[in-house]
Design a protein around this motif. Structure first.
Motif, PDB file in Angstrom:
ATOM      1  N   ARG A   1       2.697   2.425  -2.713  1.00  0.00           N
ATOM      2  CA  ARG A   1       2.790   3.028  -4.045  1.00  0.00           C
ATOM      3  C   ARG A   1       1.577   2.650  -4.879  1.00  0.00           C
ATOM      4  NH1 ARG A   1       8.030   3.821  -2.960  1.00  0.00           N
ATOM      5  NH2 ARG A   1       8.371   2.084  -1.548  1.00  0.00           N
TER       6      ARG A   1
ATOM      7  N   ARG B   1       3.196  -6.142  -6.163  1.00  0.00           N
ATOM      8  CA  ARG B   1       3.544  -6.406  -7.555  1.00  0.00           C
ATOM      9  C   ARG B   1       5.021  -6.754  -7.608  1.00  0.00           C
ATOM     10  NH1 ARG B   1       3.139  -4.396 -13.184  1.00  0.00           N
ATOM     11  NH2 ARG B   1       4.434  -6.043 -14.080  1.00  0.00           N
TER      12      ARG B   1
ATOM     13  N   VAL C   1      -5.993  -8.005  -5.890  1.00  0.00           N
ATOM     14  CA  VAL C   1      -5.967  -7.247  -7.138  1.00  0.00           C
ATOM     15  C   VAL C   1      -5.173  -8.045  -8.171  1.00  0.00           C
ATOM     16  CG1 VAL C   1      -5.319  -5.091  -8.259  1.00  0.00           C
ATOM     17  CG2 VAL C   1      -6.328  -5.071  -5.970  1.00  0.00           C
TER      18      VAL C   1
ATOM     19  N   LYS D   1      -1.891   5.791 -12.518  1.00  0.00           N
ATOM     20  CA  LYS D   1      -1.600   6.016 -11.102  1.00  0.00           C
ATOM     21  C   LYS D   1      -0.626   7.183 -11.004  1.00  0.00           C
ATOM     22  CE  LYS D   1       1.858   2.348 -11.283  1.00  0.00           C
ATOM     23  NZ  LYS D   1       2.442   1.176 -10.680  1.00  0.00           N
TER      24      LYS D   1
ATOM     25  N   ARG E   1       8.509  -6.660  -8.908  1.00  0.00           N
ATOM     26  CA  ARG E   1       9.288  -5.815  -9.814  1.00  0.00           C
ATOM     27  C   ARG E   1      10.765  -6.062  -9.582  1.00  0.00           C
ATOM     28  NH1 ARG E   1       5.951  -2.389 -12.556  1.00  0.00           N
ATOM     29  NH2 ARG E   1       4.049  -1.713 -11.517  1.00  0.00           N
TER      30      ARG E   1
ATOM     31  N   THR F   1      -4.610  -1.602 -17.833  1.00  0.00           N
ATOM     32  CA  THR F   1      -3.668  -0.524 -17.497  1.00  0.00           C
ATOM     33  C   THR F   1      -4.405   0.611 -16.801  1.00  0.00           C
ATOM     34  OG1 THR F   1      -2.322  -1.030 -19.412  1.00  0.00           O
ATOM     35  CG2 THR F   1      -2.106   1.196 -18.509  1.00  0.00           C
TER      36      THR F   1
ATOM     37  N   GLY G   1       0.801  -1.233   0.000  1.00  0.00           N
ATOM     38  CA  GLY G   1       0.000   0.000   0.000  1.00  0.00           C
ATOM     39  C   GLY G   1       0.827   1.274   0.000  1.00  0.00           C
TER      40      GLY G   1
ATOM     41  N   THR H   1       7.716 -12.374   0.932  1.00  0.00           N
ATOM     42  CA  THR H   1       8.171 -13.699   0.478  1.00  0.00           C
ATOM     43  C   THR H   1       8.961 -14.412   1.573  1.00  0.00           C
ATOM     44  OG1 THR H   1      10.220 -12.849  -0.484  1.00  0.00           O
ATOM     45  CG2 THR H   1       8.284 -12.928  -1.924  1.00  0.00           C
TER      46      THR H   1
ATOM     47  N   ALA I   1       8.383  -5.150   5.583  1.00  0.00           N
ATOM     48  CA  ALA I   1       8.606  -6.598   5.554  1.00  0.00           C
ATOM     49  C   ALA I   1       8.558  -7.077   4.114  1.00  0.00           C
ATOM     50  CB  ALA I   1       7.540  -7.322   6.363  1.00  0.00           C
ATOM     51  N   ASP I   2       9.317  -8.120   3.834  1.00  0.00           N
ATOM     52  CA  ASP I   2       9.255  -8.776   2.530  1.00  0.00           C
ATOM     53  C   ASP I   2       8.285  -9.949   2.675  1.00  0.00           C
ATOM     54  OD1 ASP I   2       9.589 -10.261   0.237  1.00  0.00           O
ATOM     55  OD2 ASP I   2      11.766  -9.964   0.159  1.00  0.00           O
TER      56      ASP I   2
HETATM   57  N1  LIG Z   1      -0.506  -0.435 -12.693  1.00  0.00           N
HETATM   58  C1  LIG Z   1      -1.300  -0.938 -13.620  1.00  0.00           C
HETATM   59  O1  LIG Z   1      -1.550  -0.316 -14.667  1.00  0.00           O
HETATM   60  C2  LIG Z   1      -1.921  -2.297 -13.394  1.00  0.00           C
HETATM   61  C3  LIG Z   1      -2.755  -2.830 -14.381  1.00  0.00           C
HETATM   62  C4  LIG Z   1      -3.370  -4.066 -14.147  1.00  0.00           C
HETATM   63  C5  LIG Z   1      -3.159  -4.732 -12.964  1.00  0.00           C
HETATM   64  N2  LIG Z   1      -2.313  -4.203 -12.022  1.00  0.00           N
HETATM   65  C6  LIG Z   1      -2.124  -4.967 -10.778  1.00  0.00           C
HETATM   66  O2  LIG Z   1      -2.435  -4.125  -9.683  1.00  0.00           O
HETATM   67  C7  LIG Z   1      -1.627  -4.485  -8.541  1.00  0.00           C
HETATM   68  C8  LIG Z   1      -0.906  -3.235  -8.044  1.00  0.00           C
HETATM   69  O3  LIG Z   1      -0.100  -2.741  -9.110  1.00  0.00           O
HETATM   70  P1  LIG Z   1       0.683  -1.345  -8.987  1.00  0.00           P
HETATM   71  O4  LIG Z   1       1.080  -0.965 -10.367  1.00  0.00           O
HETATM   72  O5  LIG Z   1      -0.101  -0.397  -8.155  1.00  0.00           O
HETATM   73  O6  LIG Z   1       1.977  -1.839  -8.180  1.00  0.00           O
HETATM   74  P2  LIG Z   1       3.267  -0.988  -7.671  1.00  0.00           P
HETATM   75  O7  LIG Z   1       3.079   0.460  -7.944  1.00  0.00           O
HETATM   76  O8  LIG Z   1       4.488  -1.660  -8.225  1.00  0.00           O
HETATM   77  O9  LIG Z   1       3.232  -1.207  -6.084  1.00  0.00           O
HETATM   78  C9  LIG Z   1       3.463  -2.473  -5.574  1.00  0.00           C
HETATM   79  C10 LIG Z   1       3.449  -2.459  -4.067  1.00  0.00           C
HETATM   80  O10 LIG Z   1       3.812  -3.771  -3.592  1.00  0.00           O
HETATM   81  C11 LIG Z   1       4.910  -3.664  -2.662  1.00  0.00           C
HETATM   82  N3  LIG Z   1       5.731  -4.903  -2.775  1.00  0.00           N
HETATM   83  C12 LIG Z   1       6.285  -5.410  -3.902  1.00  0.00           C
HETATM   84  N4  LIG Z   1       6.983  -6.538  -3.608  1.00  0.00           N
HETATM   85  C13 LIG Z   1       6.847  -6.744  -2.267  1.00  0.00           C
HETATM   86  C14 LIG Z   1       7.344  -7.727  -1.354  1.00  0.00           C
HETATM   87  N5  LIG Z   1       8.121  -8.747  -1.760  1.00  0.00           N
HETATM   88  N6  LIG Z   1       7.021  -7.626  -0.040  1.00  0.00           N
HETATM   89  C15 LIG Z   1       6.236  -6.597   0.402  1.00  0.00           C
HETATM   90  N7  LIG Z   1       5.728  -5.648  -0.418  1.00  0.00           N
HETATM   91  C16 LIG Z   1       6.034  -5.709  -1.742  1.00  0.00           C
HETATM   92  C17 LIG Z   1       5.636  -2.392  -3.136  1.00  0.00           C
HETATM   93  O11 LIG Z   1       6.471  -1.814  -2.146  1.00  0.00           O
HETATM   94  P3  LIG Z   1       8.037  -2.220  -2.027  1.00  0.00           P
HETATM   95  O12 LIG Z   1       8.565  -2.300  -3.424  1.00  0.00           O
HETATM   96  O13 LIG Z   1       8.644  -1.154  -1.191  1.00  0.00           O
HETATM   97  O14 LIG Z   1       8.049  -3.541  -1.326  1.00  0.00           O
HETATM   98  C18 LIG Z   1       4.449  -1.487  -3.443  1.00  0.00           C
HETATM   99  O15 LIG Z   1       3.902  -0.957  -2.259  1.00  0.00           O
HETATM  100  C19 LIG Z   1      -0.710  -5.608  -9.035  1.00  0.00           C
HETATM  101  O16 LIG Z   1      -1.322  -6.834  -8.748  1.00  0.00           O
HETATM  102  C20 LIG Z   1      -0.697  -5.399 -10.553  1.00  0.00           C
HETATM  103  O17 LIG Z   1      -0.397  -6.608 -11.266  1.00  0.00           O
HETATM  104  C21 LIG Z   1      -1.703  -3.009 -12.204  1.00  0.00           C
END
Ligand SMILES: NC(=O)c1ccc[n+]([C@@H]2O[C@H](COP(=O)([O-])OP(=O)(O)OC[C@H]3O[C@@H](n4cnc5c(N)ncnc54)[C@H](OP(=O)(O)O)[C@@H]3O)[C@@H](O)[C@H]2O)c1
Length: 259
Positions: free
Chosen positions: A24, A95, A136, A187, A97, A184, A22, A68, A65-66
């Motif tokens: 980003r 997500r 999600v 954000k 990355r 898509t 939550g 995984t 926390a991670d």
């Molecule tokens: N953005 C789009 O256009 C889009 C479109 C379709 C679906 N989605 C889906 O929507 C969801 C959110 O996407 P988003 O684009 O908002 O993602 P995002 O901006 O990359 O944010 C991901 C969040 O997950 C956290 N995270 C990632 N790996 C983690 C780990 N190992 N442990 C704990 N926290 C972790 C990140 O923080 P840290 O990196 O600091 O851990 C961040 O808070 C995903 O399921 C994505 O597939 C997104």
């Protein structure tokens, strides 16, 4: 561990929402949405949020926390429940990355971690009003999104069934489980790219029945609905949130774009 420099309040009631990922993107928008409802919000991510305003809000608390690493994560989840109360809403917005191999990473972050967290927290949901889990997902659970790797598609497809499985298993405990599948989404982090790309936006306008891309706030609204008592008889569903684009036939779309 909890992020140190945030103000915390003892806020234990039945509105406690735990958001995985939550800090980003869409997760950040969801935090804002829940705060408008006056809910206590706990957030888990590997890094703290980017700005102080997020950290300072008195109803939110951030934990680093991670997900995984269950051996490290589970004591933190216990601490969150102890400090902030039983969970009413559990939302997954993480997500993958990472730099590493995408297959392992996608499955581990999206699927295995989600399963582990639901298993660990399902005894920790509020009893009276019941609980809600929202996962999600993406349209890549159903179609191929060329720029994403195979692991992303496999993980997202697995989440569709994970939603249905847990809906059946957790229904008797009055915990509802649903998914949200956006296309898509604009954000905070991506809005400059889209707003500065008028040709692409014109194409989206033509292709999507509602004439535009959706925003992170609009996805947050759908999640908030699924977590609300208005959705009290809704479980096991994966809602497509795409402005209607998936309704269009592909060939018709090709002809439309030619005009
Ligand atoms: N953005 C789009 O256009 C889009 C479109 C379709 C679906 N989605 C889906 O929507 C969801 C959110 O996407 P988003 O684009 O908002 O993602 P995002 O901006 O990359 O944010 C991901 C969040 O997950 C956290 N995270 C990632 N790996 C983690 C780990 N190992 N442990 C704990 N926290 C972790 C990140 O923080 P840290 O990196 O600091 O851990 C961040 O808070 C995903 O399921 C994505 O597939 C997104």
């Amino acid at each position: 561990m909890p992020v140190e420099n945030c103000r915390t309040v003892a806020f234990m009631d039945e509105s406690h929402a735990l958001i995985i990922g939550g800090t980003r993107g869409m997760g950040r928008s969801l935090v804002g949405r829940f705060l408008k409802e006056g809910r206590a919000v706990s957030v888990v991510a590997r890094r703290p949020p980017a700005d102080q305003e997020q950290l300072d809000h008195q109803l939110t608390r951030y934990w680093q926390a991670d997900i995984t690493q269950p051996g490290l994560l589970n004591p933190i989840l216990s601490e969150i429940v102890r400090d902030r109360g039983k969970v009413q809403s559990l939302v997954f917005l993480q997500r993958y990355r990472g730099e590493g191999e995408a297959w392992e990473g996608e499955l581990s972050v999206s699927v295995t971690a989600t399963k582990n967290i639901i298993d660990f927290l399902s005894p920790e949901f509020v009893e009276g009003p019941g609980g809600s889990v929202v996962i999600v997902n993406s349209n890549a659970s159903e179609v191929i999104v060329d720029e994403q790797p195979l692991g992303y598609h496999a993980a997202k497809a697995a989440l569709l069934q994970l939603v249905r499985y847990y809906a059946v298993k957790l229904g008797p405990r009055n915990i509802r489980v649903n998914g949200v599948c956006p296309i898509t989404t604009i954000k905070l982090e991506s809005q400059d790219y889209y707003l500065n790309n008028p040709d692409l936006m014109r194409l989206y306008k033509k292709m999507i029945p509602l004439g535009r891309l959706g925003t992170a706030e609009e996805i947050a609204n759908v999640i908030a609905f699924l977590c609300s008592k208005e959705a009290s008889f809704l479980t096991g569903q994966n809602l497509t949130v795409d402005g209607g684009i998936s309704l269009r036939g592909h060939e018709a779309l090709a002809r439309l774009l030619k005009t």
